[in-house]
Scaffold this motif. Structure first.
Motif, PDB file in Angstrom:
ATOM      1  N   THR A 184      84.442  -4.252  53.922  1.00  0.00           N
ATOM      2  CA  THR A 184      83.114  -4.605  54.400  1.00  0.00           C
ATOM      3  C   THR A 184      82.537  -3.415  55.157  1.00  0.00           C
ATOM      4  OG1 THR A 184      81.849  -6.255  55.655  1.00  0.00           O
ATOM      5  CG2 THR A 184      83.958  -5.578  56.581  1.00  0.00           C
ATOM      6  N   GLY A 185      81.213  -3.399  55.281  1.00  0.00           N
ATOM      7  CA  GLY A 185      80.580  -2.340  56.062  1.00  0.00           C
ATOM      8  C   GLY A 185      79.986  -1.217  55.253  1.00  0.00           C
ATOM      9  N   VAL A 186      80.137  -1.247  53.933  1.00  0.00           N
ATOM     10  CA  VAL A 186      79.498  -0.240  53.080  1.00  0.00           C
ATOM     11  C   VAL A 186      78.873  -0.939  51.886  1.00  0.00           C
ATOM     12  CG1 VAL A 186      81.085   1.617  53.746  1.00  0.00           C
ATOM     13  CG2 VAL A 186      81.595   0.206  51.741  1.00  0.00           C
ATOM     14  N   GLN A 187      77.813  -0.360  51.347  1.00  0.00           N
ATOM     15  CA  GLN A 187      77.150  -0.886  50.161  1.00  0.00           C
ATOM     16  C   GLN A 187      77.543  -0.025  48.960  1.00  0.00           C
ATOM     17  OE1 GLN A 187      75.257  -3.693  49.960  1.00  0.00           O
ATOM     18  NE2 GLN A 187      75.769  -4.020  52.140  1.00  0.00           N
ATOM     19  N   LEU A 188      78.009  -0.681  47.905  1.00  0.00           N
ATOM     20  CA  LEU A 188      78.454   0.016  46.710  1.00  0.00           C
ATOM     21  C   LEU A 188      77.768  -0.550  45.474  1.00  0.00           C
ATOM     22  CD1 LEU A 188      82.301   0.095  47.440  1.00  0.00           C
ATOM     23  CD2 LEU A 188      80.689   1.985  47.711  1.00  0.00           C
ATOM     24  N   ARG A 189      77.607   0.282  44.501  1.00  0.00           N
ATOM     25  CA  ARG A 189      77.059  -0.168  43.225  1.00  0.00           C
ATOM     26  C   ARG A 189      78.103  -1.005  42.494  1.00  0.00           C
ATOM     27  NH1 ARG A 189      77.520   1.888  38.108  1.00  0.00           N
ATOM     28  NH2 ARG A 189      78.460   3.847  38.834  1.00  0.00           N
ATOM     29  N   PRO A 190      77.746  -2.219  42.036  1.00  0.00           N
ATOM     30  CA  PRO A 190      78.726  -3.040  41.315  1.00  0.00           C
ATOM     31  C   PRO A 190      79.170  -2.370  40.012  1.00  0.00           C
ATOM     32  CG  PRO A 190      76.852  -4.365  42.042  1.00  0.00           C
ATOM     33  CD  PRO A 190      76.470  -2.935  42.259  1.00  0.00           C
ATOM     34  N   ARG A 191      80.425  -2.501  39.742  1.00  0.00           N
ATOM     35  CA  ARG A 191      80.992  -2.072  38.454  1.00  0.00           C
ATOM     36  C   ARG A 191      81.871  -3.232  37.978  1.00  0.00           C
ATOM     37  NH1 ARG A 191      81.297   2.707  41.756  1.00  0.00           N
ATOM     38  NH2 ARG A 191      80.540   4.612  40.726  1.00  0.00           N
ATOM     39  N   PHE A 192      81.247  -4.236  37.387  1.00  0.00           N
ATOM     40  CA  PHE A 192      81.910  -5.516  37.133  1.00  0.00           C
ATOM     41  C   PHE A 192      83.082  -5.395  36.168  1.00  0.00           C
ATOM     42  CE2 PHE A 192      77.655  -6.921  38.515  1.00  0.00           C
ATOM     43  CZ  PHE A 192      78.018  -7.777  39.542  1.00  0.00           C
ATOM     44  N   SER A 193      82.919  -4.641  35.117  1.00  0.00           N
ATOM     45  CA  SER A 193      83.980  -4.540  34.116  1.00  0.00           C
ATOM     46  C   SER A 193      84.809  -3.283  34.267  1.00  0.00           C
ATOM     47  CB  SER A 193      83.372  -4.587  32.703  1.00  0.00           C
ATOM     48  OG  SER A 193      82.727  -5.825  32.474  1.00  0.00           O
ATOM     49  N   GLY A 194      84.543  -2.523  35.300  1.00  0.00           N
ATOM     50  CA  GLY A 194      85.241  -1.263  35.471  1.00  0.00           C
ATOM     51  C   GLY A 194      84.596  -0.162  34.649  1.00  0.00           C
ATOM     52  N   GLU A 195      84.713   1.043  35.129  1.00  0.00           N
ATOM     53  CA  GLU A 195      84.138   2.188  34.423  1.00  0.00           C
ATOM     54  C   GLU A 195      85.175   3.295  34.305  1.00  0.00           C
ATOM     55  OE1 GLU A 195      80.688   3.497  36.492  1.00  0.00           O
ATOM     56  OE2 GLU A 195      79.554   1.647  36.131  1.00  0.00           O
ATOM     57  N   PRO A 196      85.305   3.865  33.108  1.00  0.00           N
ATOM     58  CA  PRO A 196      86.196   5.016  32.982  1.00  0.00           C
ATOM     59  C   PRO A 196      85.594   6.225  33.689  1.00  0.00           C
ATOM     60  CG  PRO A 196      85.017   4.637  30.925  1.00  0.00           C
ATOM     61  CD  PRO A 196      84.673   3.497  31.829  1.00  0.00           C
ATOM     62  N   VAL A 197      86.411   6.951  34.386  1.00  0.00           N
ATOM     63  CA  VAL A 197      85.996   8.173  35.069  1.00  0.00           C
ATOM     64  C   VAL A 197      87.052   9.232  34.779  1.00  0.00           C
ATOM     65  CG1 VAL A 197      84.753   6.973  36.915  1.00  0.00           C
ATOM     66  CG2 VAL A 197      87.190   7.480  37.187  1.00  0.00           C
ATOM     67  N   PRO A 198      86.695  10.499  34.929  1.00  0.00           N
ATOM     68  CA  PRO A 198      87.720  11.527  34.760  1.00  0.00           C
ATOM     69  C   PRO A 198      88.906  11.252  35.674  1.00  0.00           C
ATOM     70  CG  PRO A 198      85.551  12.527  34.850  1.00  0.00           C
ATOM     71  CD  PRO A 198      85.362  11.079  35.201  1.00  0.00           C
ATOM     72  N   GLY A 199      90.044  11.058  35.064  1.00  0.00           N
ATOM     73  CA  GLY A 199      91.245  10.816  35.858  1.00  0.00           C
ATOM     74  C   GLY A 199      91.622   9.368  36.027  1.00  0.00           C
ATOM     75  N   GLY A 200      90.819   8.419  35.489  1.00  0.00           N
ATOM     76  CA  GLY A 200      91.215   7.021  35.639  1.00  0.00           C
ATOM     77  C   GLY A 200      90.097   6.027  35.432  1.00  0.00           C
ATOM     78  N   MET A 201      90.047   5.009  36.272  1.00  0.00           N
ATOM     79  CA  MET A 201      89.081   3.920  36.161  1.00  0.00           C
ATOM     80  C   MET A 201      88.746   3.430  37.557  1.00  0.00           C
ATOM     81  SD  MET A 201      88.772   0.359  36.520  1.00  0.00           S
ATOM     82  CE  MET A 201      90.464  -0.161  36.574  1.00  0.00           C
ATOM     83  N   VAL A 202      87.479   3.048  37.775  1.00  0.00           N
ATOM     84  CA  VAL A 202      87.074   2.445  39.041  1.00  0.00           C
ATOM     85  C   VAL A 202      86.302   1.166  38.751  1.00  0.00           C
ATOM     86  CG1 VAL A 202      87.025   4.583  40.351  1.00  0.00           C
ATOM     87  CG2 VAL A 202      84.971   3.846  39.136  1.00  0.00           C
ATOM     88  N   MET A 203      86.432   0.189  39.659  1.00  0.00           N
ATOM     89  CA  MET A 203      85.750  -1.095  39.534  1.00  0.00           C
ATOM     90  C   MET A 203      85.276  -1.507  40.921  1.00  0.00           C
ATOM     91  SD  MET A 203      87.336  -4.761  38.200  1.00  0.00           S
ATOM     92  CE  MET A 203      87.722  -4.088  36.591  1.00  0.00           C
ATOM     93  N   VAL A 204      84.111  -2.128  40.993  1.00  0.00           N
ATOM     94  CA  VAL A 204      83.597  -2.670  42.246  1.00  0.00           C
ATOM     95  C   VAL A 204      83.105  -4.086  41.970  1.00  0.00           C
ATOM     96  CG1 VAL A 204      81.920  -2.456  44.110  1.00  0.00           C
ATOM     97  CG2 VAL A 204      82.905  -0.389  43.083  1.00  0.00           C
TER      98      VAL A 204
END
Length: 514
Positions: A184-204
């Motif tokens: 809590t305490g920060v605003q992030l862009r949702p990434r519902f299904s996850g997104e591939p990024v260089p080096g791995g995957m991130v989801m929000v």
């Protein structure tokens, strides 16, 4: 004479154990739930449940206890986008309902039914003979012994019950690790299904107005081999490096990790001992399949145990639990491992992703994948043939009973068998009369808006088209919502539309007539 502490002892007060306790109590079976934790968990690994589980909660009148339940129409299979509405009733699952909230709902339900949950009780082992199971427990400084006619282990991946019953738990070792934090305490862009990024995957995943779950896979970080929890500092560093978003100033509420370890119990039953939920199968948590599979195990097993305990059926009915649910669990392990490869693999998987992306443009492939992940396409062998609904779930449609429209699933609320008389047949009702202590016969009219004139009996047909009633005179439904027999309109109870007369189907699933 044996004196039992309960007909059934359920070990584990998670969603699977609580659901099973409720299913048993509906049928008048005494049940005692034991859990080693002094209090329910507050953290929630699962953040929703599948479309099939929504139906199963609706069958028992439970879904309304969760308030307005939004569903997620779009999802993915291994990161490849899918519209889950391609099948009737399809969705990626319930949106934003933490596991703790689901557990609280189920705990409230069974408390109303008088089920006792004893917390702070650790099961240390068990023994069984042909008549009973003896459970050895420890709580505080005291050791104890409890007895039951059956025991069900819903006590997780490290199940003491499974181990004590001598049930093997083969599978594959972990190869990847997902790490996450609720912040809590920060605003992030949702990434519902996850997104591939260089080096791995991130989801929000947004969890509320000022709360999110961040999840990531970092190929640069190998599996941890040392004990101890992951720290938020580790999560913040890796998430920032992968996503480019700084969460270091956030307040962590929970930090944890999970792997793709995949194991399944070789047997779901050993004599008078059963396993369900994570005690029976573990896998990468993807697609809302983990908790949902456990709840489905409970709904499959509960009524079978109850009928056996009451002497209506023999032990052979209990064997159908493994026969029906083990293949479902194996399929979940297979699809989650396949999704892991698509979802988390590196550039070497790109050709596979390209071919897979071409395949999912075909509706038949979409329907297959959605049915697999949601559990909406499960089909059990019910001993009949000739109608596409046999062995499948009863789709949720409106029917009219005594002039009042209602959901057909609501008729399953008592947890008993259900014979839908769609033709107002006195002969049908007379044939089922000798099972009236186990099966409710209800005369209804189907909603004409649900009719479908297709003559296809293909397994790929939408299982929801008119619930099969368009050409059916009667439908026999098991307490878990699966169709066991279908009678053709205009025929009597001896109809062979299902390959067997009604009385044989009733005997198969509910025991001999009284």
């Amino acid at each position: 004479m044996n004196t039992f502490d309960a007909d059934v002892i359920v070990v584990g007060a998670g969603p699977t154990g609580l659901m099973l306790a409720g299913e048993l109590s509906l049928n008048g079976v005494s049940v005692l739930v034991l859990d080693r934790l002094a209090e329910p968990i507050r953290e929630s690994r699962a953040l929703g449940f599948s479309a099939r589980t929504i139906e199963e909660f609706a069958q028992r009148g439970l879904i309304s206890r969760l308030g307005d339940v939004d569903v997620i129409p779009f999802g993915h299979f291994g990161g490849v986008p899918l519209d889950y509405r391609v099948v009737e009733g399809g969705s990626y699952g319930a949106r934003g309902i933490p596991q703790a909230r689901t557990e609280a709902m189920l705990a409230g339900w069974i408390a109303e039914r008088g089920v006792t949950v004893r917390r702070g009780i650790e099961v240390t082992g068990l023994t069984q003979d042909e008549n009973a199971v003896t459970v050895h427990t420890a709580g505080g400084d005291a050791a104890g012994v409890l007895t039951a006619r059956y025991v069900v282990g819903c006590d997780g991946a490290r199940s003491v019950v499974r181990t004590a019953a001598g049930i093997d738990f083969p599978g594959t070792a972990p190869t990847v690790e997902l790490r996450f934090a609720d912040i809590t305490g920060v605003q992030l862009r949702p990434r519902f299904s996850g997104e591939p990024v260089p080096g791995g995957m991130v989801m929000v995943l947004p969890l509320g107005p000022d709360r999110s779950r961040v999840i990531y896979y970092d190929r640069a970080q190998p599996l941890r081999t040392t004990p101890g929890p992951i720290t938020f500092a580790e999560v913040a560093e890796a998430f920032g490096r992968l996503s480019g978003e700084d969460i270091s100033a956030a307040t962590p509420l929970w930090v944890s990790s999970t792997t793709d370890v995949s194991r399944q119990a070789a047997r779901y039953r050993s004599g008078r001992v059963f396993v369900a939920g994570d005690a029976a199968h573990i896998h990468l948590p993807i697609g809302a399949q983990g908790m949902s599979a456990g709840i489905q195990d409970a709904v499959n097993l509960g009524w079978k145990l109850a009928l056996t305990l009451k002497g209506h059926t023999g032990e052979q009915l209990l064997d159908t639990y493994h026969a029906e649910r083990h293949p479902v669990g194996a399929r979940i392990l297979a699809n989650t491992l396949a999704q892991r490869t698509l979802y988390l693999g590196g550039a070497e998987v790109d050709p596979l992703r390209q071919v897979f992306g071409e395949l999912v443009r075909h509706e038949e492939v979409q329907r297959h994948l959605v049915g697999m992940v949601t559990g909406l396409d499960i089909r059990h062998d019910v001993g009949g043939e000739g109608h596409r609904l046999l062995g499948r779930r009863l789709p949720d449609h409106q029917v009219t009973r005594d002039g009042v429209k209602q959901s057909v699933l609501g008729l399953l609320a008592p947890g008993r068998g259900l014979l839908l008389d769609l033709a107002g047949s006195p002969d049908l009702r007379a044939a089922a009369q000798d099972w009236s202590d186990r099966v409710d016969t209800v005369t209804v009219q189907h909603d004409n808006d649900n009719d479908n004139d297709s003559d296809s009996d293909s397994d790929s047909d939408n299982t929801g088209d008119s619930t099969g009633e368009g050409r059916a005179g009667a439908v026999l439904v098991r307490p878990d919502g699966y169709v066991a027999w279908v009678g053709a309109a205009g025929d009597g109870p001896g109809t062979r539309a299902s390959g067997m007369p009604l009385t044989r189907a009733l005997t198969r699933w509910f025991g001999p007539a009284h």
